[in-house]
Design an enzyme around this catalytic site. Structure first.
Site, PDB file in Angstrom:
ATOM      1  N   HIS A  37       2.405   8.613 -36.059  1.00 46.16           N
ATOM      2  CA  HIS A  37       1.820   7.897 -34.967  1.00 46.16           C
ATOM      3  C   HIS A  37       1.431   8.639 -33.990  1.00 46.16           C
ATOM      4  CE1 HIS A  37       0.025   4.431 -32.887  1.00 46.16           C
ATOM      5  NE2 HIS A  37       0.431   5.229 -31.784  1.00 46.16           N
ATOM      6  N   GLU A  38       2.318   9.239 -33.327  1.00 52.10           N
ATOM      7  CA  GLU A  38       2.219  10.324 -32.324  1.00 52.10           C
ATOM      8  C   GLU A  38       1.513  11.705 -32.669  1.00 52.10           C
ATOM      9  OE1 GLU A  38       2.652   9.093 -29.343  1.00 52.10           O
ATOM     10  OE2 GLU A  38       3.679   7.304 -29.944  1.00 52.10           O
TER      11      GLU A  38
ATOM     12  N   GLU B 179      -4.904   3.430 -30.233  1.00 53.04           N
ATOM     13  CA  GLU B 179      -3.577   3.100 -31.108  1.00 53.04           C
ATOM     14  C   GLU B 179      -3.951   2.696 -32.432  1.00 53.04           C
ATOM     15  OE1 GLU B 179      -1.044   3.636 -29.955  1.00 53.04           O
ATOM     16  OE2 GLU B 179      -0.785   3.644 -27.760  1.00 53.04           O
TER      17      GLU B 179
ATOM     18  N   HIS C  58      -2.197  11.122 -32.565  1.00 51.68           N
ATOM     19  CA  HIS C  58      -2.526  11.187 -31.185  1.00 51.68           C
ATOM     20  C   HIS C  58      -3.062  12.459 -30.966  1.00 51.68           C
ATOM     21  CE1 HIS C  58      -2.623   6.977 -29.845  1.00 51.68           C
ATOM     22  NE2 HIS C  58      -1.251   7.023 -29.723  1.00 51.68           N
TER      23      HIS C  58
END
Length: 268
Positions: A141-142, A194, A145
């Site tokens: 997930h990070e 997100e 980003h």
């Protein structure tokens, strides 16, 4: 004929006050619109800013993290995170980013990514995770980003269009005010960012051969074990919906990678 004083072009006090109020209101609206356009324009320009600018932003924000937090003195947690991240970074195949990881001695269950590839993981997250797959879900997930340049867009919106133009047409070596760095670190990404990182993170797990079910188990468990949701849950869209999507992805997955457990890690 009775002579009466002529008002001519003179306005009554009430009318003058009303017109002044209207003018001031219009000016205020214009200022708000201009500021909104400046911020939106800066975000759009991120697509044309070289990735070296992301690294400049990330380096400055990363130094702030390192000086205001307590990185783990034991190298074990950092080495562990790098091991978990390795198959994810390989699967990305994106050479634009120099991914660097730090583990911070902080009990909050959270992790965050900075522009350019700097990723910070709190020890609290590693302590609560029960498998490498759960940690990998957070890292995937990070990483997304970073790849989606969410942090760069946020910082450019804060810095303004003039800085964005300088980054596009001039030197990427721009000094970012400490106040902007602090605001960046204290605010979460918005819900659309997100959601995008969630979806792309699941895809990355599948590409890397990592069981995406780790995302479902981790966030479902955290949601049930605390009256006040951890930061990593509260800043995301509906955790239940997020877990269901992860379960759906896991149902057809064929994991090829086995990841080590974070159990037994310590910062000191």
């Amino acid at each position: 004929m009775t002579d009466e004083p002529s008002q001519g072009f003179q306005m009554s006090g009430r009318r003058a006050s009303l017109e002044i109020a209207i003018v001031l209101g219009l000016i205020a609206i214009a200022v708000i619109v201009v500021l909104a356009l400046v911020k939106a324009g800066a975000g759009v320009l991120a697509d044309y800013v070289p990735t070296s600018f992301d690294r400049t932003l990330g380096d400055q924000a990363g130094r702030a993290v390192e000086t205001t937090s307590s990185p783990c003195t034991d190298p074990g947690p950092k080495q562990y995170v790098e091991t978990i991240a390795a198959p994810l970074v390989r699967s990305l195949g994106d050479k634009r980013w120099d991914f660097r990881f730090i583990v911070v001695e902080n009990d909050e269950i959270n992790a965050f990514a900075l522009p350019g590839g700097f990723v910070a993981v709190n020890m609290g997250l590693l302590s609560k995770a029960e498998s490498g797959e759960e940690v990998a879900a957070v890292l995937a997930h990070e990483l997304q980003h970073v790849v989606c340049r969410h942090g760069t867009r946020r910082m450019l919106r804060q810095l303004g269009t003039s800085v964005a133009f300088t980054a596009v047409f001039g030197s990427p070596d721009i000094a970012v005010p400490a106040s902007v760095v602090r605001e960046f670190l204290s605010n979460a990404y918005d819900r659309s960012e997100e959601s995008e990182a969630d979806a792309r993170g699941l895809t990355l797990l599948l590409q890397a051969g990592v069981d995406p079910g780790g995302m479902a188990t981790f966030f479902t468990r955290l949601e049930k074990t605390s009256l006040a949701p951890p930061a990593i849950i509260s800043t995301h869209p509906d955790p239940g919906d997020r877990a269901e999507k992860a379960k759906l992805a896991a149902s057809g997955a064929k994991p090829t990678v086995t990841l080590p457990s974070p159990k037994g890690l310590h910062c000191k």
